[in-house]
Motif scaffolding. Sequence first.
Motif, mmCIF file in Angstrom:
data_model
loop_
_atom_site.group_PDB
_atom_site.id
_atom_site.type_symbol
_atom_site.label_atom_id
_atom_site.label_comp_id
_atom_site.label_asym_id
_atom_site.label_seq_id
_atom_site.Cartn_x
_atom_site.Cartn_y
_atom_site.Cartn_z
ATOM 1 N N MET A 1 7.050 -5.989 -6.001
ATOM 2 C CA MET A 1 6.786 -5.737 -4.576
ATOM 3 C C MET A 1 5.867 -4.533 -4.388
ATOM 4 N N ILE B 1 1.106 -8.571 -0.715
ATOM 5 C CA ILE B 1 1.476 -9.969 -0.884
ATOM 6 C C ILE B 1 0.260 -10.793 -0.463
ATOM 7 N N THR C 1 13.017 -9.487 7.138
ATOM 8 C CA THR C 1 11.827 -8.633 6.976
ATOM 9 C C THR C 1 12.212 -7.205 6.563
ATOM 10 N N MET D 1 12.320 -6.935 2.781
ATOM 11 C CA MET D 1 11.077 -7.267 2.086
ATOM 12 C C MET D 1 9.895 -6.405 2.528
ATOM 13 N N ALA D 2 9.990 -5.754 3.686
ATOM 14 C CA ALA D 2 8.825 -4.990 4.165
ATOM 15 C C ALA D 2 9.195 -3.569 4.600
ATOM 16 N N ASN E 1 8.750 -6.832 11.238
ATOM 17 C CA ASN E 1 8.784 -8.131 11.938
ATOM 18 C C ASN E 1 7.759 -8.133 13.066
ATOM 19 N N ILE F 1 2.535 -6.075 6.010
ATOM 20 C CA ILE F 1 2.945 -6.286 4.610
ATOM 21 C C ILE F 1 3.189 -7.764 4.354
ATOM 22 N N LEU F 2 3.977 -8.393 5.232
ATOM 23 C CA LEU F 2 4.335 -9.807 5.011
ATOM 24 C C LEU F 2 3.182 -10.747 5.347
ATOM 25 N N GLU F 3 2.154 -10.225 6.002
ATOM 26 C CA GLU F 3 0.957 -11.039 6.229
ATOM 27 C C GLU F 3 -0.006 -10.932 5.055
ATOM 28 N N GLY F 4 0.351 -10.059 4.107
ATOM 29 C CA GLY F 4 -0.509 -9.890 2.944
ATOM 30 C C GLY F 4 -1.665 -8.938 3.180
ATOM 31 N N ASN F 5 -1.612 -8.181 4.290
ATOM 32 C CA ASN F 5 -2.738 -7.313 4.636
ATOM 33 C C ASN F 5 -2.506 -5.840 4.322
ATOM 34 N N ALA F 6 -1.321 -5.500 3.822
ATOM 35 C CA ALA F 6 -1.061 -4.110 3.443
ATOM 36 C C ALA F 6 -0.066 -4.082 2.299
ATOM 37 N N GLY F 7 -0.232 -3.123 1.403
ATOM 38 C CA GLY F 7 0.725 -2.941 0.314
ATOM 39 C C GLY F 7 1.869 -2.057 0.770
ATOM 40 N N ILE F 8 2.938 -2.060 -0.015
ATOM 41 C CA ILE F 8 4.112 -1.245 0.293
ATOM 42 C C ILE F 8 3.739 0.240 0.335
#
Lengths: 109, 386
Positions: A1, A5, B158, B161-162, B322, B340-347
């Motif tokens: 993670m 993603i 979310t 995971m985010a 969310n 993050i969950l859109e794939g546009n930013a890292g953790i």
Amino acid sequence: MAGPIPTGADALVVDAKDHVATSLRELKRGESASYRLSDEVKRIEVLEDIPFGHKIAIMDIEKDTHIRKYGETIGLATMAIAAGAHVHVHNVESIRGRGDQAAQGGQKA
Amino acid sequence: MSHFNGYARSNGEYGIRNHLLIIPTVICANQVCNRITQLVPDTVAIPHQHGCSQIGADKTRTFDTLAGTGRNPNVGAVIIVSLGCEVVDPYELADNIRATGKRVEVIDIQEVGGSVKAIQVGTALAKEMRLELDTLVQVPIPLSELRIGVKCGGSDATSGMASNPALGAASDLLIEQGGTVVISETTEIIGAEHVLAARCATPEVADQLYAFVERFEKEVDRMGADMRGGNPSPGNIAGGLTTIEEKSLGCISKCGTSPIVGTFEYAEPIPGTGLYFMDSPGNDIECVSGMAASGVHLVCFTTGRGTPTGAAVVPVIKITGNKLMYERMKDNMDVSVSDILEGNAGIIEAGERIWQEILSVADGQLTKAEILGHQEFSINRIGPSL
């Protein structure tokens, strides 16, 4: 993670040991959904509608299996769960925090 | 930015806010406190349901929570309003808070002759004390002095995971700076305690963590109920969280990856610097109130379902992963990490965004909860009312 993603997947598997993927959008029965597992994108046929954020089985799961997400046990399968099915409170129960079972055990003793 | 501006207290601590706090020792004094805050701007009261008909560790916990809230460095001065016959001793409470060097005054409703007179005395005192506090000049404070709580509430899929992993990245940044992070919510490490225990600095700290969980699980056994439905809550379940184990595994990432150097009981002072675990229920307000009493300056609070709550003496920063909820509840959310969950930013990138917000709020920027006047406060109970 640790990294971003990549876009384009409909669901995400957090850990390679997991039985489930978490949906990143509402999944509809009958569609073929993509899910990301590490660097790979795989596909699965969705057996029933799955709301955003809910879990879909990515493999057939036998009854009494310790179901894994985050690579760890999140609960016990109370029935057999087919790949593509919704995994939630109707087919998974907690192992921990079960005062109800402790109470039943107390009555038996 | 290596410093932020705040208020130097005479005991060497620093506050990021400069509150005049009105504490009722008992529920019977709540209304007098509320009236004083209505009459004098920039005062905050912590009405609560307790302070009488309590014994033992339960009474001590109520006292510790009131005392800790008064000692919090965000508080500059305190007025205690007592009825006069309750279990919590107002003079013992005043002495406990005065040990920090701040001014504390006590009003006894029975002694001064009822509500109207108590409100008159309290209002005069509050005006005078507020003027005193307003003369304080802000000073630069090193980041290593900053202490934050990390909390999640109204969680959904979310969160794990985010928003929680992103908050974990921000927690790691504060620990790197020599600061302090408090994670709590004993109920919400059930099923994930082995992961946290593996990160404890010593076997003794790990044993204490396991002991907190065992104590809580025994209480659930005593209630004879499945904790599902209470925690995870109906909203958690609607958001996709199936069991307490799943929720816990998503929760623990909010404290980052640093070693846990110690544990402490609810509302007790944080014993040192670094990452600590405080025993507490997952209940949002009880937990945040306990963190404030332990001495954190602010709380970072992740949510997927959306929640408006703040706290009486510490700013609460609301963070969400969310996007749908963020669009609906922007009024209540301070930071979105939904990209993050859109794939546009890292953790790590999202964690940096939270870190910048922490620095701004520490430096005085108001949170949404502060702007909206949220001042929630509640005390964890561990015994019956008599």
